[in-house]
Design a protein around this motif. Structure first.
Motif, short mmCIF file in Angstrom:
data_model
loop_
_atom_site.label_atom_id
_atom_site.label_comp_id
_atom_site.label_asym_id
_atom_site.label_seq_id
_atom_site.Cartn_x
_atom_site.Cartn_y
_atom_site.Cartn_z
N ALA A 7 0.90 -1.19 0.05
CA ALA A 7 0.05 0.12 -0.05
C ALA A 7 0.89 1.27 -0.04
O ALA A 7 0.61 2.37 -0.72
N ASN A 8 1.98 1.20 0.83
CA ASN A 8 2.87 2.39 0.81
C ASN A 8 3.51 2.58 -0.65
O ASN A 8 3.61 3.57 -1.18
N LEU A 9 3.96 1.29 -1.42
CA LEU A 9 4.48 1.52 -2.40
C LEU A 9 3.70 2.16 -3.68
O LEU A 9 3.82 2.94 -4.26
N GLU A 10 2.17 1.83 -3.50
CA GLU A 10 1.31 2.25 -4.35
C GLU A 10 0.87 3.81 -4.18
O GLU A 10 0.77 4.46 -5.16
N ARG B 193 3.95 5.57 -5.80
CA ARG B 193 3.61 5.44 -7.23
C ARG B 193 2.90 6.61 -7.72
O ARG B 193 2.87 7.20 -8.95
N GLN B 194 1.62 6.67 -7.07
CA GLN B 194 0.68 7.93 -7.46
C GLN B 194 1.47 9.13 -7.26
O GLN B 194 0.92 10.26 -7.71
N ARG B 195 2.27 9.28 -6.52
CA ARG B 195 3.29 10.61 -6.33
C ARG B 195 4.24 10.80 -7.29
O ARG B 195 5.25 11.62 -7.13
N ASN B 196 4.52 9.94 -8.30
CA ASN B 196 5.45 9.84 -9.33
C ASN B 196 6.80 9.47 -8.62
O ASN B 196 7.76 9.74 -9.52
N VAL B 197 6.97 8.50 -7.88
CA VAL B 197 7.94 7.93 -7.23
C VAL B 197 8.35 6.78 -8.13
O VAL B 197 7.58 6.06 -8.20
N ASN C 216 -16.41 -5.28 -18.18
CA ASN C 216 -14.94 -6.14 -18.42
C ASN C 216 -14.15 -6.03 -16.95
O ASN C 216 -14.42 -5.26 -16.18
N ARG C 217 -13.00 -6.70 -16.91
CA ARG C 217 -12.11 -6.73 -15.78
C ARG C 217 -11.04 -5.73 -15.73
O ARG C 217 -10.17 -5.76 -14.95
N SER C 218 -10.98 -4.69 -16.60
CA SER C 218 -10.04 -3.67 -16.67
C SER C 218 -10.19 -2.92 -15.38
O SER C 218 -11.18 -2.61 -14.88
N SER C 219 -8.83 -2.71 -14.61
CA SER C 219 -8.88 -2.06 -13.38
C SER C 219 -8.31 -0.53 -13.49
O SER C 219 -8.65 0.51 -12.90
N GLY C 220 -8.01 -0.08 -14.90
CA GLY C 220 -7.61 1.33 -14.96
C GLY C 220 -6.07 1.46 -14.71
O GLY C 220 -5.48 2.70 -14.75
N LYS C 221 -5.44 0.18 -14.05
CA LYS C 221 -3.91 0.60 -13.72
C LYS C 221 -3.03 1.06 -14.83
O LYS C 221 -1.94 1.95 -14.59
N MET C 222 -3.35 0.46 -15.89
CA MET C 222 -2.39 0.91 -17.05
C MET C 222 -2.36 2.25 -17.16
O MET C 222 -1.45 3.01 -17.56
N GLY C 223 -3.77 2.77 -17.68
CA GLY C 223 -3.94 4.15 -18.12
C GLY C 223 -3.66 5.13 -16.90
O GLY C 223 -2.99 5.99 -17.16
N PHE C 224 -3.80 4.71 -15.73
CA PHE C 224 -3.23 5.59 -14.41
C PHE C 224 -1.86 5.66 -14.43
O PHE C 224 -1.37 6.79 -14.14
N ALA C 225 -1.02 4.46 -14.90
CA ALA C 225 0.39 4.44 -14.89
C ALA C 225 0.86 5.33 -15.94
O ALA C 225 1.95 6.09 -15.60
N LEU C 226 0.56 5.41 -16.93
CA LEU C 226 0.61 6.36 -18.20
C LEU C 226 0.32 7.95 -17.78
O LEU C 226 1.34 8.60 -18.14
N ALA C 227 -0.66 7.92 -17.05
CA ALA C 227 -1.16 9.23 -16.62
C ALA C 227 0.31 9.95 -15.66
O ALA C 227 0.55 10.91 -15.69
N ALA C 228 0.33 8.99 -14.70
CA ALA C 228 1.56 9.50 -13.67
C ALA C 228 2.88 9.60 -14.55
O ALA C 228 3.58 10.55 -14.13
#
Length: 414
Positions: free
Chosen positions: A140-143, A146-150, A214-226
Motif C-alpha cells: 500500500a505504501n508503494l502504491e 507510485r501515485q506521487r510519481n516516485v 469487463n475486468r479492466s482496473s484502469g491501472k495501465m492508464g493511470f500509470a501512463l498518466a503518472a
C-alpha cells in the motif's frame, strides 16, 4: 549530472558502494546521504572515498566536517539546499521502514527531510525480507508513492540474507544505475505536450442495477498518466469504473459508458498533442436498457448493438501532428491482431497485449506486450505497469518527433 544517493540501514547497504562506483563510471557526481542505521553496516568513510565527497549523515552536521557539530561548526539548512542542488534523488537500498516514512510524509532524519523537501525526481530501490515486501502495508505504501510519481525499481528474487528464498533482493547496481540515467535523460521531455489518456472499463447498463463490463482496473492508464505528468506533460485523464487515486497534477474526468467516454474524449481532443486510448471500452451495449430492475426469469434475451468506435473517430478528427496510441487486448494471435488494428484504425502506435496471461494485463500490477508501429515492432517483457508506461511514452515521443519533423520539412519545401 549530480545524483543524491540515500542509503538506508539494511544488509544490502554494501551494494550501494558498488552503485556509487557505477554512477561515477557513468560520469555523474554523487552526494551520499546515510541514515544512522546505514552506518551500522557500512562506514561513511567508504562512501566518501568512492564518491569523492563528504558524506551527509545528520540534520545537525556542520559544513565541511565528517562528524557531528561542535562549538565552532557552521550550519546550513542542509535538507533544503541539498535537495535542490542535484538532478535526481536515488534511495538504495530503501527499507520497509523508510518506504513507510516516505509514504506518510515523516521527516525524522536528514534523508527523510531531504526526501520531503525536494522537488527532484525520486527513485527508490527496495530491499527487505520477502514477507516484509509482500505485506499489504508495504505494498500500500508503494502504491501511494507510485501515485506521487516516485519511480520504483523492484527487487529481484533469490536467496536473502535471512536465509529465505523469495522477492526482496536489491536490484543489481548496474541495473539501478542504467534506470537512473534513463530517467534523468527523460527529464521533462514531454514539457509542452498535452496528453489525453483514457483508462478503465466502461459499463453499459442492462437495467437499473446490472451492466455489461469487463475486468479492466484502469491501472495501465493511470500509470501512463503518472509517467506523462512526471515527464512534464499536461495530462487529461478520462476514466471509467475505477477507484484508483488520481496521479497528482492530472485533470481528471470520470465517465461510465462508452458514449460518455466518446463525448468527453472528442470534446478534449482539440487540446491534445498526444492521445493514448488505454481504456477497455465495452464492445456492445444493450439496445434498450430497462429503467427498472429486470425480474429474474429462467432465460433472458438481450438485444445488443455496437458501442462507438472511439479510436477511429479520434484518428479521423485529430489535428495535424497529434500522435494517437491505441491498445489491442487479445487472447490469441496477439501481434497479428495488433497489426490489423493499426492498419484499420489508422493509429500511429498499437500496444498489443495478451490479457489471458496469468499475472499480466487486466487487474494486475504487471503487464507485457508488443508495441506495433508502421516500421516494425518492439517487445516489452513482463514489467510493472509504470515501467511499461515509460516505454510506451518513449515510443510515442519518438513517433511524434518523426511526424513533426516531416511536417516541418514539407512546410519549408512549399
Amino acid at each position: 549530472m549530480k545524483i543524491l544517493l540515500g542509503v538506508c540501514g539494511g544488509i544490502a547497504a554494501y551494494k550501494a558502494a558498488e552503485l556509487t562506483r557505477e554512477f561515477r563510471r557513468g560520469g555523474a557526481t554523487v552526494q551520499v546521504i546515510m541514515t544512522a542505521n546505514a552506518e551500522r553496516f557500512v562506514t561513511p568513510l567508504t562512501f566518501a572515498a568512492l564518491s569523492g565527497n563528504q558524506v551527509m549523515t545528520s540534520l545537525w552536521q556542520p559544513i565541511n566536517s565528517d562528524v557531528a557539530a561542535d562549538e565552532s561548526g557552521t550550519f546550513d539548512i542542509e535538507h533544503i539546499h541539498v535537495g535542490q542542488d542535484a538532478d535526481v534523488l536515488v534511495i538504495a537500498p530503501a527499507t520497509a521502514n523508510f518506504i513507510a516514512t516516505l509514504a506518510h510524509g515523516f521527516a525524522n532524519d536528514l534523508l527523510s527531510a531531504v526526501s520531503l523537501a525536494t522537488t527532484l525526481p525520486i527513485v527508490i530501490a527496495p530491499a527487505m525480507n520477502s514477507n516484509m515486501w509482500a505485506h499489504p502495508a508495504t505494498q500500500a505504501n508503494l502504491e501511494t508513492l507510485r501515485q506521487r510519481n516516485v519511480q520504483i525499481i523492484e527487487p529481484g528474487s533469490g536467496e536473502l540474507a535471512c536465509g529465505m528464498m523469495g522477492a526482496g533482493r536489491l536490484a543489481e547496481p548496474i541495473e539501478i544505475a542504467n534506470r537512473v540515467f534513463q530517467i534523468a535523460q527523460q527529464g521533462t521531455d514531454l514539457m509542452g505536450e498535452t496528453v489525453l489518456i483514457t483508462a478503465g472499463g466502461t459499463r453499459e447498463p442492462i437495467d437499473a442495477v446490472r451492466f455489461i463490463g469487463n475486468r479492466s482496473s484502469g491501472k495501465m492508464g493511470f500509470a501512463l498518466a503518472a509517467a506523462a505528468r512526471a515527464r512534464g506533460a499536461e495530462v487529461i485523464l478520462i476514466s471509467a469504473s475505477t477507484t484508483l487515486p488520481v496521479p497528482a497534477g492530472c485533470t481528471h474526468i470520470r465517465v461510465t459508458t462508452g458514449a460518455q467516454m466518446e463525448q468527453t474524449a472528442l470534446a478534449e481532443l482539440p487540446r491534445a498533442s498526444m492521445v493514448i486510448m488505454a481504456a477497455a471500452v465495452s464492445d456492445y451495449q444493450v439496445l434498450s436498457p430497462s429503467a427498472q430492475k429486470i425480474k429474474k426469469t429462467e432465460t433472458l434475451t438481450l438485444e445488443l448493438t455496437r458501442t462507438p468506435d472511439i479510436l477511429r473517430q479520434i484518428v479521423q478528427q485529430r489535428r495535424a501532428g497529434t500522435v494517437v496510441v491505441g491498445f489491442a487486448a487479445e487472447t490469441e494471435h496477439v501481434v497479428e491482431e495488433g497489426r490489423r488494428k493499426l492498419r484499420e484504425k489508422g493509429a500511429d502506435l498499437i500496444v498489443a497485449n495478451d490479457v489471458s496471461r496469468a499475472g499480466s494485463g487486466f487487474d494486475a500490477d504487471h503487464n507485457a506486450g508488443t508495441l506495433i508501429f508502421e516500421a516494425g515492432q518492439q517487445v516489452i517483457p513482463l514489467s510493472t505497469k509504470r515501467e511499461m508506461a515509460e516505454r510506451i511514452l518513449n515510443s510515442a515521443t519518438s513517433i511524434a518527433r518523426q511526424l513533426r519533423g516531416k511536417a516541418e520539412l514539407a512546410g519549408s519545401a512549399k
